[in-house]
Motif scaffolding. Structure first.
Motif, short mmCIF file in Angstrom:
data_model
loop_
_atom_site.label_atom_id
_atom_site.label_comp_id
_atom_site.label_asym_id
_atom_site.label_seq_id
_atom_site.Cartn_x
_atom_site.Cartn_y
_atom_site.Cartn_z
N ALA A 22 -11.18 -3.58 -6.15
CA ALA A 22 -11.73 -2.20 -6.83
C ALA A 22 -11.37 -1.36 -5.99
CB ALA A 22 -13.51 -2.48 -6.79
N TRP A 23 -11.80 0.05 -6.38
CA TRP A 23 -11.28 1.22 -5.49
C TRP A 23 -12.29 1.03 -4.17
CZ3 TRP A 23 -7.53 3.85 -6.49
CH2 TRP A 23 -7.16 4.30 -7.63
N GLY A 24 -11.31 1.15 -3.12
CA GLY A 24 -11.98 1.26 -1.66
C GLY A 24 -11.49 -0.09 -0.99
N GLU A 25 -11.40 -1.09 -1.99
CA GLU A 25 -10.94 -2.36 -1.37
C GLU A 25 -9.45 -2.51 -1.02
OE1 GLU A 25 -12.42 -5.54 -3.76
OE2 GLU A 25 -14.35 -4.81 -3.84
N THR A 26 -8.88 -2.17 -1.81
CA THR A 26 -7.38 -1.81 -1.83
C THR A 26 -6.74 -0.32 -1.98
OG1 THR A 26 -7.06 -2.27 -4.14
CG2 THR A 26 -6.79 -4.44 -2.79
N GLU A 27 -5.95 0.00 -1.26
CA GLU A 27 -5.54 1.32 -1.40
C GLU A 27 -4.02 1.32 -1.20
OE1 GLU A 27 -7.42 4.03 -1.97
OE2 GLU A 27 -9.37 3.47 -1.30
N VAL A 28 -3.27 2.48 -1.94
CA VAL A 28 -1.82 2.71 -1.87
C VAL A 28 -1.74 3.52 -0.93
CG1 VAL A 28 -0.09 3.39 -3.26
CG2 VAL A 28 -1.70 2.02 -4.25
N LEU A 29 -0.57 3.21 -0.04
CA LEU A 29 -0.18 4.11 0.82
C LEU A 29 1.23 4.60 0.58
CD1 LEU A 29 -0.17 5.26 4.09
CD2 LEU A 29 1.01 3.25 4.61
N SER A 30 1.49 6.06 0.47
CA SER A 30 2.58 6.62 0.31
C SER A 30 3.09 7.63 1.48
CB SER A 30 2.55 7.56 -0.96
OG SER A 30 3.64 8.10 -1.42
N GLY A 31 2.76 8.70 1.54
CA GLY A 31 3.48 9.38 2.76
C GLY A 31 2.42 9.08 3.88
N GLY A 32 1.02 8.81 3.49
CA GLY A 32 0.03 8.79 4.56
C GLY A 32 -0.76 9.79 5.17
N THR A 33 -0.26 11.04 4.81
CA THR A 33 -0.87 12.09 5.50
C THR A 33 -2.43 12.25 4.99
OG1 THR A 33 -0.16 13.55 3.43
CG2 THR A 33 1.37 13.31 5.22
N ASP A 34 -2.97 11.58 3.87
CA ASP A 34 -4.42 11.75 3.50
C ASP A 34 -4.91 10.32 3.80
OD1 ASP A 34 -6.85 12.65 2.86
OD2 ASP A 34 -6.46 12.18 0.64
N LEU A 35 -4.36 9.35 3.56
CA LEU A 35 -5.16 7.98 3.73
C LEU A 35 -5.31 7.47 5.07
CD1 LEU A 35 -6.03 5.36 2.36
CD2 LEU A 35 -3.78 4.43 2.33
N ILE A 36 -4.29 7.75 5.92
CA ILE A 36 -4.26 7.22 7.26
C ILE A 36 -5.55 8.13 7.85
CG2 ILE A 36 -3.39 7.19 9.58
CD1 ILE A 36 -2.41 4.95 7.52
N THR A 37 -5.73 9.36 7.64
CA THR A 37 -6.81 10.22 8.17
C THR A 37 -8.25 9.60 7.76
OG1 THR A 37 -5.43 12.04 8.30
CG2 THR A 37 -7.80 12.53 8.24
N SER A 38 -8.23 9.35 6.56
CA SER A 38 -9.36 8.97 5.88
C SER A 38 -9.88 7.45 6.29
CB SER A 38 -9.25 8.68 4.21
OG SER A 38 -9.07 9.94 3.60
N ILE A 39 -8.96 6.58 6.67
CA ILE A 39 -9.28 5.20 7.31
C ILE A 39 -9.67 5.50 8.78
CG2 ILE A 39 -8.44 3.16 8.26
CD1 ILE A 39 -6.44 3.07 5.73
N LYS A 40 -9.11 6.33 9.49
CA LYS A 40 -9.55 6.79 10.77
C LYS A 40 -10.82 7.28 10.82
CE LYS A 40 -4.81 7.45 12.70
NZ LYS A 40 -4.17 8.62 13.49
N GLN A 41 -11.19 8.08 9.94
CA GLN A 41 -12.55 9.04 9.41
C GLN A 41 -13.64 7.97 9.13
OE1 GLN A 41 -11.72 12.38 7.81
NE2 GLN A 41 -11.00 13.58 9.57
N GLY A 42 -13.38 6.76 8.84
CA GLY A 42 -14.35 5.86 8.14
C GLY A 42 -14.35 6.26 6.59
N ILE A 43 -13.75 7.23 6.24
CA ILE A 43 -14.00 7.47 4.81
C ILE A 43 -13.89 6.36 3.68
CG2 ILE A 43 -13.79 9.35 2.97
CD1 ILE A 43 -13.27 11.27 5.39
N THR A 44 -12.52 5.76 4.09
CA THR A 44 -12.42 4.66 3.15
C THR A 44 -12.06 3.49 4.34
OG1 THR A 44 -10.74 6.18 2.12
CG2 THR A 44 -10.29 3.86 1.98
#
Length: 322
Positions: A22-44
């Motif tokens: 489901a959303w939040g369990e698996t995430e797609v990484l493209s450039g990473g400029t948003d996802l990596i930040t979200s993971i570091k901040q604990g949002i995702t």
């Protein structure tokens, strides 16, 4: 940051097959400029991140059959530097260039821009997508100066953050989405949706699907965009307006006006388009289109200034396209 598994598939089929959660369990990484930040901040907090870096056929720009097709992992730098894109879609190049951050332009992708998460500070500080605490919405009576003035009757009050979406929608673009059951193509406008719960996403793509490409018809329309920002770099606009139209015999036709950063989705200002169609391109027409674009706005306690910004942005976007 929680531990997660990292996969590097080499094909679209393999990548889609990995996206079973489901959303939040698996995430797609493209450039990473948003996802990596979200993971570091604990949002995702995904358990699996699927990188698209090695997937063949997802990057590059091609022109075929009256359309320019842009792969989802094409970088903003590639988009800006493409001669066919620059010739036919100056609004799109301006939107990408206005991002102004060298890091984002070099690393960020077209698909990543379209699917980035909201910049809403309630969401980014752990109050969920809808900005609530103990079941109460924090935005209407809280700090809402950058929030929505359209489509904000609840429960969502954030604004769509995409820089490219208003221009792509105004230009009549479509997007192709791949999943385990095959591909589907939809209008760019239909990629976005307003969530009704924190478990929803802000777009119609499913958790087991991948945005693969964006196709834009080469129609010969004049097009332009104008953004109102507090500062030039490392920031998102307060308001943006993209326009596209034909002009023949001194009259405007087939106009599209799309607003950005004013609603939970890119906002199609159909009344503004109607104010342009059949009219001559003059100051009175531009003013009427701006007024029409702001019609129906419902500002919150601290963002009423955006109404005037919409009017200005539409007029100046028309100037940019003329």
């Amino acid at each position: 940051m929680n531990n997660y598994k990292y996969a590097q598939p080499t094909s679209i089929k393999e990548a889609a097959g990995l996206l079973a959660g489901a959303w939040g369990e698996t995430e797609v990484l493209s450039g990473g400029t948003d996802l990596i930040t979200s993971i570091k901040q604990g949002i995702t907090n995904p358990t699996l991140v699927v990188s698209l870096k090695n997937v063949k056929g997802l990057d590059g720009i091609s022109m075929k059959g009256g359309n320019i097709t842009v792969g989802a992992t094409t970088t903003l730098k590639q988009l800006i530097g493409d001669k066919n894109v620059a010739k036919n879609f100056p609004a799109l190049v301006a939107a990408a260039t206005n991002i102004a951050s060298a890091q984002m332009i070099n690393r960020g992708t077209v698909g990543g821009d379209l699917l980035q998460r909201p910049r809403c500070w309630y969401y980014r500080n752990g109050f969920g997508l809808l900005g609530t605490e103990n079941g109460e919405a924090l935005v209407p009576e809280g700090e809402n100066r950058y929030h929505a003035i359209f489509g904000n009757k609840g429960p969502a009050y954030f604004v769509n953050p995409s820089s490219l979406a208003p221009a792509l929608i105004a230009l009549g673009a479509s997007v192709t989405i791949a999943g385990a059951k095959g591909d589907r193509t939809i209008k760019a406008e239909d990629l976005f949706s307003t969530p009704s719960s924190d478990s929803d996403r802000e777009y119609t793509i499913k958790s087991n699907e991948i945005l693969t490409s964006i196709s834009i018809p080469v129609s010969g329309k004049k097009n332009g965009i104008y953004e109102i920002r507090q500062r030039a770099g490392l920031d998102w606009p307060m308001v943006a307006a993209a326009v596209a139209f034909n002009e023949k015999g001194g009259k405007i036709s087939d106009a599209s006006v799309v607003l950005g950063h004013v609603a939970p989705t890119p906002w199609v200002a159909s009344k503004a388009a109607s104010a342009l169609n059949g009219k001559s391109l003059n100051d009175a027409t531009k003013k009427a289109a701006g007024e029409a674009a702001a019609d129906g706005a419902t500002p919150l306690s601290d963002n009423g200034y955006k109404v005037q910004q919409v009017k200005v942005a539409v007029r100046r976007a028309i100037d940019a396209a003329s």
